[in-house]
Design an enzyme around this catalytic site. Structure first.
Site, PDB file in Angstrom:
ATOM      1  N   ASP A  12      59.144   3.853  52.381  1.00 56.33           N
ATOM      2  CA  ASP A  12      59.039   3.214  51.070  1.00 56.33           C
ATOM      3  C   ASP A  12      59.208   4.223  49.924  1.00 56.33           C
ATOM      4  O   ASP A  12      58.556   5.269  49.922  1.00 56.33           O
ATOM      5  CB  ASP A  12      57.647   2.562  50.986  1.00 56.33           C
ATOM      6  CG  ASP A  12      57.503   1.653  49.794  1.00 56.33           C
ATOM      7  OD1 ASP A  12      58.221   0.647  49.744  1.00 56.33           O
ATOM      8  OD2 ASP A  12      56.662   1.945  48.924  1.00 56.33           O
ATOM      9  N   ASP A  38      51.333 -14.160  60.966  1.00 52.47           N
ATOM     10  CA  ASP A  38      50.612 -13.106  61.680  1.00 52.47           C
ATOM     11  C   ASP A  38      51.394 -12.625  62.897  1.00 52.47           C
ATOM     12  O   ASP A  38      52.476 -13.126  63.198  1.00 52.47           O
ATOM     13  CB  ASP A  38      49.225 -13.618  62.093  1.00 52.47           C
ATOM     14  CG  ASP A  38      49.337 -14.946  62.822  1.00 52.47           C
ATOM     15  OD1 ASP A  38      50.203 -15.055  63.715  1.00 52.47           O
ATOM     16  OD2 ASP A  38      48.587 -15.896  62.473  1.00 52.47           O
ATOM     17  N   GLU A  71      64.070   4.374  51.610  1.00 49.90           N
ATOM     18  CA  GLU A  71      64.353   3.523  50.458  1.00 49.90           C
ATOM     19  C   GLU A  71      64.562   4.435  49.246  1.00 49.90           C
ATOM     20  O   GLU A  71      63.706   5.262  48.927  1.00 49.90           O
ATOM     21  CB  GLU A  71      63.195   2.562  50.182  1.00 49.90           C
ATOM     22  CG  GLU A  71      63.575   1.523  49.132  1.00 49.90           C
ATOM     23  CD  GLU A  71      62.381   0.859  48.436  1.00 49.90           C
ATOM     24  OE1 GLU A  71      62.562  -0.228  47.898  1.00 49.90           O
ATOM     25  OE2 GLU A  71      61.278   1.446  48.438  1.00 49.90           O
ATOM     26  N   HIS A  74      62.448  -8.370  50.873  1.00 51.66           N
ATOM     27  CA  HIS A  74      61.273  -8.976  50.240  1.00 51.66           C
ATOM     28  C   HIS A  74      61.165  -8.658  48.742  1.00 51.66           C
ATOM     29  O   HIS A  74      60.227  -9.112  48.096  1.00 51.66           O
ATOM     30  CB  HIS A  74      60.024  -8.466  50.962  1.00 51.66           C
ATOM     31  CG  HIS A  74      59.882  -6.976  50.776  1.00 51.66           C
ATOM     32  ND1 HIS A  74      60.761  -6.068  51.333  1.00 51.66           N
ATOM     33  CD2 HIS A  74      58.994  -6.243  50.071  1.00 51.66           C
ATOM     34  CE1 HIS A  74      60.409  -4.847  50.972  1.00 51.66           C
ATOM     35  NE2 HIS A  74      59.341  -4.924  50.213  1.00 51.66           N
ATOM     36  N   ASP A  75      62.079  -7.850  48.213  1.00 51.22           N
ATOM     37  CA  ASP A  75      62.000  -7.428  46.812  1.00 51.22           C
ATOM     38  C   ASP A  75      62.978  -8.140  45.890  1.00 51.22           C
ATOM     39  O   ASP A  75      63.011  -7.831  44.691  1.00 51.22           O
ATOM     40  CB  ASP A  75      62.281  -5.923  46.703  1.00 51.22           C
ATOM     41  CG  ASP A  75      61.105  -5.102  47.179  1.00 51.22           C
ATOM     42  OD1 ASP A  75      59.967  -5.602  47.144  1.00 51.22           O
ATOM     43  OD2 ASP A  75      61.331  -3.945  47.596  1.00 51.22           O
ATOM     44  N   ASN A 118      47.752 -18.464  64.450  1.00 45.64           N
ATOM     45  CA  ASN A 118      46.336 -18.761  64.720  1.00 45.64           C
ATOM     46  C   ASN A 118      45.746 -19.760  63.728  1.00 45.64           C
ATOM     47  O   ASN A 118      44.532 -19.787  63.501  1.00 45.64           O
ATOM     48  CB  ASN A 118      45.497 -17.475  64.794  1.00 45.64           C
ATOM     49  CG  ASN A 118      45.410 -16.795  63.442  1.00 45.64           C
ATOM     50  OD1 ASN A 118      46.077 -17.208  62.489  1.00 45.64           O
ATOM     51  ND2 ASN A 118      44.593 -15.763  63.351  1.00 45.64           N
ATOM     52  N   ASP A 148      45.578 -20.452  60.458  1.00 43.59           N
ATOM     53  CA  ASP A 148      44.829 -20.285  59.208  1.00 43.59           C
ATOM     54  C   ASP A 148      45.749 -20.314  57.991  1.00 43.59           C
ATOM     55  O   ASP A 148      45.316 -20.004  56.876  1.00 43.59           O
ATOM     56  CB  ASP A 148      44.010 -18.987  59.228  1.00 43.59           C
ATOM     57  CG  ASP A 148      44.890 -17.760  59.318  1.00 43.59           C
ATOM     58  OD1 ASP A 148      46.136 -17.910  59.457  1.00 43.59           O
ATOM     59  OD2 ASP A 148      44.355 -16.636  59.247  1.00 43.59           O
ATOM     60  N   ASP A 199      52.763 -18.606  61.405  1.00 44.82           N
ATOM     61  CA  ASP A 199      51.312 -18.554  61.604  1.00 44.82           C
ATOM     62  C   ASP A 199      50.985 -18.939  63.042  1.00 44.82           C
ATOM     63  O   ASP A 199      51.245 -20.063  63.460  1.00 44.82           O
ATOM     64  CB  ASP A 199      50.653 -19.534  60.610  1.00 44.82           C
ATOM     65  CG  ASP A 199      49.148 -19.650  60.831  1.00 44.82           C
ATOM     66  OD1 ASP A 199      48.564 -18.730  61.456  1.00 44.82           O
ATOM     67  OD2 ASP A 199      48.561 -20.651  60.367  1.00 44.82           O
ATOM     68  N   ASP A 244      56.881   0.224  58.336  1.00 42.77           N
ATOM     69  CA  ASP A 244      57.072   0.670  56.965  1.00 42.77           C
ATOM     70  C   ASP A 244      56.102   1.816  56.704  1.00 42.77           C
ATOM     71  O   ASP A 244      54.894   1.662  56.891  1.00 42.77           O
ATOM     72  CB  ASP A 244      56.766  -0.508  56.018  1.00 42.77           C
ATOM     73  CG  ASP A 244      57.678  -0.539  54.813  1.00 42.77           C
ATOM     74  OD1 ASP A 244      57.769   0.496  54.129  1.00 42.77           O
ATOM     75  OD2 ASP A 244      58.272  -1.601  54.543  1.00 42.77           O
TER      76      ASP A 244
HETATM   77  C1  GLC Z   1      59.165  -0.640  47.508  1.00 42.77           C
HETATM   78  C2  GLC Z   1      58.803  -1.905  48.242  1.00 42.77           C
HETATM   79  C3  GLC Z   1      58.199  -2.864  47.276  1.00 42.77           C
HETATM   80  C4  GLC Z   1      56.959  -2.232  46.696  1.00 42.77           C
HETATM   81  C5  GLC Z   1      57.258  -0.866  46.082  1.00 42.77           C
HETATM   82  C6  GLC Z   1      56.006  -0.095  45.837  1.00 42.77           C
HETATM   83  O1  GLC Z   1      60.173  -0.839  46.569  1.00 42.77           O
HETATM   84  O2  GLC Z   1      59.905  -2.422  48.907  1.00 42.77           O
HETATM   85  O3  GLC Z   1      57.893  -4.103  47.861  1.00 42.77           O
HETATM   86  O4  GLC Z   1      56.401  -3.078  45.736  1.00 42.77           O
HETATM   87  O5  GLC Z   1      58.049  -0.074  46.917  1.00 42.77           O
HETATM   88  O6  GLC Z   1      55.427   0.244  47.069  1.00 42.77           O
HETATM   89 CA    CA Z   2      47.470 -16.751  60.848  1.00 40.76          CA
END
Ligand code: GLC
Ligand code: CA
Length: 571
Positions: A206, A32, A260, A332-333, A26, A28, A24, A101
């Site tokens: 994606d 970012d 992906e 992140h999944d 800024n 909050d 972060d 992305d």
């Molecule tokens: C991909 C992304 C995931 C998202 C999904 C739908 O698998 O990595 O985070 O929820 O697509 O967009």
């Molecule tokens: Ca921030």
């Protein structure tokens, strides 16, 4: 290839930023692009060559950025276009490429296209989404088919205004775009150009293998509900044709495209990524993320190294000499990999071993924020604390007869939220992520697991990631060599060799809490075998000339055989 020359992504490695939890800048409590700007040197020093940003565009966050409401702007929580340009320029001046992305299978239901589309059947966006009339059984209104969404109940949502249903393969707030509409494809190209003109170097695309649907939209087989429609939208009839259109745009700019591909087999993947006329450069496969689950993280199973090795080797072999893999163990999944494939008890050892075990394979490694610190899963105490739509849905729909504690445990081991806790920068307040109350929970282990502490420790996970990335670049066998697996049937060790011309490097990884032993192949038993890397501090047991190697818990050892001309063939 026409257009600009493409950069050599095969020699590179990338760092993935999920910006909301990165840093972060800024005050909050939300990560970012100001925070990113200040930490670009850190990313550079890790030894990577580029960044992939998970979506940074305006989004109501039903799926944390993967539901986009404006493709040509920056989410106000993260900054603005000017701040993005600053990040881009600084990244470039440090020699880092920047990938965005591209989420075009669906938009947010708050995107102006969808809002327009809902208004009726005769507006310019009317055909931008996949609308179908209801079916009726007697008086009862039913969805057009029996498909389930992957995230949230049925795949169809009724819109009273239009008197029709729209398709959503993911959450309800993620209506699928109708890619068969040429106007929609033009929009996609325009989005690509917008960012490529600004200087972006490529895209992670994606669920790109879902964009072409079988227009008949037939009922699916009622087996495995969440994916019963899959055969009709995975690698659909026009997928390659549409990807080729997008490829034309990418090629004008020399941009890289990483797709992906959740359900693409290794064999099919070749059709996308091989040759000069390929439609994608690499694919993000899911098989290596399934060694402790069945199809999805939510159907959890005990970790099987044999399963992991089979997946690794299958993809290495399938890509062969002419293809190329995207290598990753976290994003992140998925929950954090040390909890999954390693051991919390041997946190440092397994965190470092896991780094070497995939970074030294043939391909382009991706490292997810916090992975390089050995961040681990968070265990929240109530389902209400979890934010991810998938976790919530899994909790409320499945295993309802089990005690609450057991159901919660299922979420704790499988939730995507574990990868989304703020990055642990230091042992200061809020882990140095923010000086305000953070938007999400910080893992309480930040006092021991954090960048500042690991920076100072030569044997830390962070410094080991740096070593692996450096080593990968300094050895042609690791950068471009072939791949061969040894000891395939062993349950606790994973061994592979990379070879380029006469150079051979052997990577030996233990996934065991006990001591393991491995008989070295002949060529590594010579006295001039070199130890390139080891994750145990201090002097270790390997000395050139030995026949057998003994591995401590979660130890990884990387050996280089003496060049052919110098080995035993000389007197
Ligand atoms: C991909 C992304 C995931 C998202 C999904 C739908 O698998 O990595 O985070 O929820 O697509 O967009
Ligand atoms: Ca921030």
């Amino acid at each position: 290839m026409n257009g600009s020359e493409q950069f050599d992504f095969r020699k590179m490695s990338f760092y993935q930023i999920w910006v909301r939890s990165f840093a972060d800048g800024n005050h909050d409590g939300i990560g970012d692009l100001y925070g990113v700007y200040d930490r670009l040197e850190y990313i550079k020093e890790l030894g990577v060559d580029g960044i992939w940003f998970s979506p940074i565009f305006p989004s109501p966050n039903a799926d944390y950025g993967y539901d986009i409401s404006d493709y040509k702007n920056i989410h106000p929580d993260y900054g603005d276009l000017e701040q993005f340009r600053k990040v881009l320029d600084k990244a470039h001046s440090l020699g880092l490429k920047v990938l965005l992305d591209l989420v075009i299978n669906h938009t947010s239901d708050e995107h102006p296209w969808f809002i327009e589309s809902c208004k009726g059947r005769d507006n310019p966006c009317s055909d931008y989404y996949i609308w179908r009339d209801p079916r009726f059984s007697k008086e009862t209104r039913l969805p057009p088919n029996n498909w389930y969404s992957q995230f949230e109940g049925l795949a169809w949502e009724y819109h009273p205004g239009r008197g029709q249903y729209y398709l959503h393969v993911f959450a309800r707030k993620q209506p699928d775009l109708n890619m068969d509409n040429p106007d929609v494809r033009e929009e996609v190209k325009s989005i690509m150009r917008f960012w490529l003109d600004m200087g972006v170097d490529g895209f992670r695309e994606d669920v790109i293998t879902f964009i072409s649907k079988d227009k008949r939209l037939p009922d699916g087989i009622p087996f495995l509900p969440a994916i019963n429609g899959l055969p009709f939208y995975n690698e659909g009839p026009n997928l390659h044709a549409y990807l080729r259109e997008f490829r034309q745009v990418a090629m004008e700019y020399g941009a890289v495209q990483i797709g992906e591909a959740p359900f693409t087999s290794a064999k099919n993947a070749r059709k996308f990524v091989i040759g000069d006329d390929r439609v994608l450069d690499m694919m993000i496969q899911f098989e290596t993320m399934s060694a402790d689950c069945f199809l999805t993280d939510y159907i959890h199973l005990p970790f099987s190294l044999r399963k992991l090795k089979r997946a690794f080797s299958k993809w290495q072999k399938a890509m062969g000499e002419d293809g190329w893999n995207a290598l990753y163990l976290e994003n992140h999944d998925h929950p954090r990999v040390i909890d999954r494939y390693g051991s919390l008890e041997y946190w440092r050892e397994s965190g470092t071993m896991l780094a070497a075990c995939y970074i030294l394979q043939r391909g382009t490694p991706f490292i997810y924020q916090g992975q390089e610190l050995g961040m681990t899963n968070i265990a929240l105490q109530s389902i209400d604390q979890y934010l991810d739509v998938v976790s919530k849905n899994a909790y409320h729909r499945f295993h309802l007869n089990e005690p609450i504690q057991k159901r919660l445990q299922r979420i704790q081991v499988s939730s995507r939220d574990s990868a989304r806790t703020p990055v642990q920068w230091s042992m200061e307040t809020n882990a140095g992520f923010s000086d305000s109350e953070p938007w999400f929970y910080i893992n309480p282990n930040y006092r021991t697991v954090n960048a500042a502490g690991e920076e100072k420790d030569p044997d830390s996970i962070l410094n080991f990631y740096r070593k692996c990335l450096r080593l990968r670049k300094s050895e042609s066998a690791l950068l471009s060599g072939s791949y061969r697996e040894y000891a395939r049937l062993r349950r606790h060790i994973y061994v592979y060799e990379r070879q380029y011309q006469s150079e051979k490097v052997l990577v030996i990884c233990s996934f065991s809490k006990r001591e393991e032993s491995f008989r070295l192949p002949e060529v590594y038993r010579k006295k001039n075998t070199v130890l390139l890397l080891d994750n145990y501090p201090g002097k270790r047991c390997f000395s050139a000339g030995q026949k057998r190697i003994r591995l401590k818990p979660y130890e990884v050892v990387v050996l280089k055989a003496a060049a052919a001309a110098e080995d035993g063939s000389l007197p």
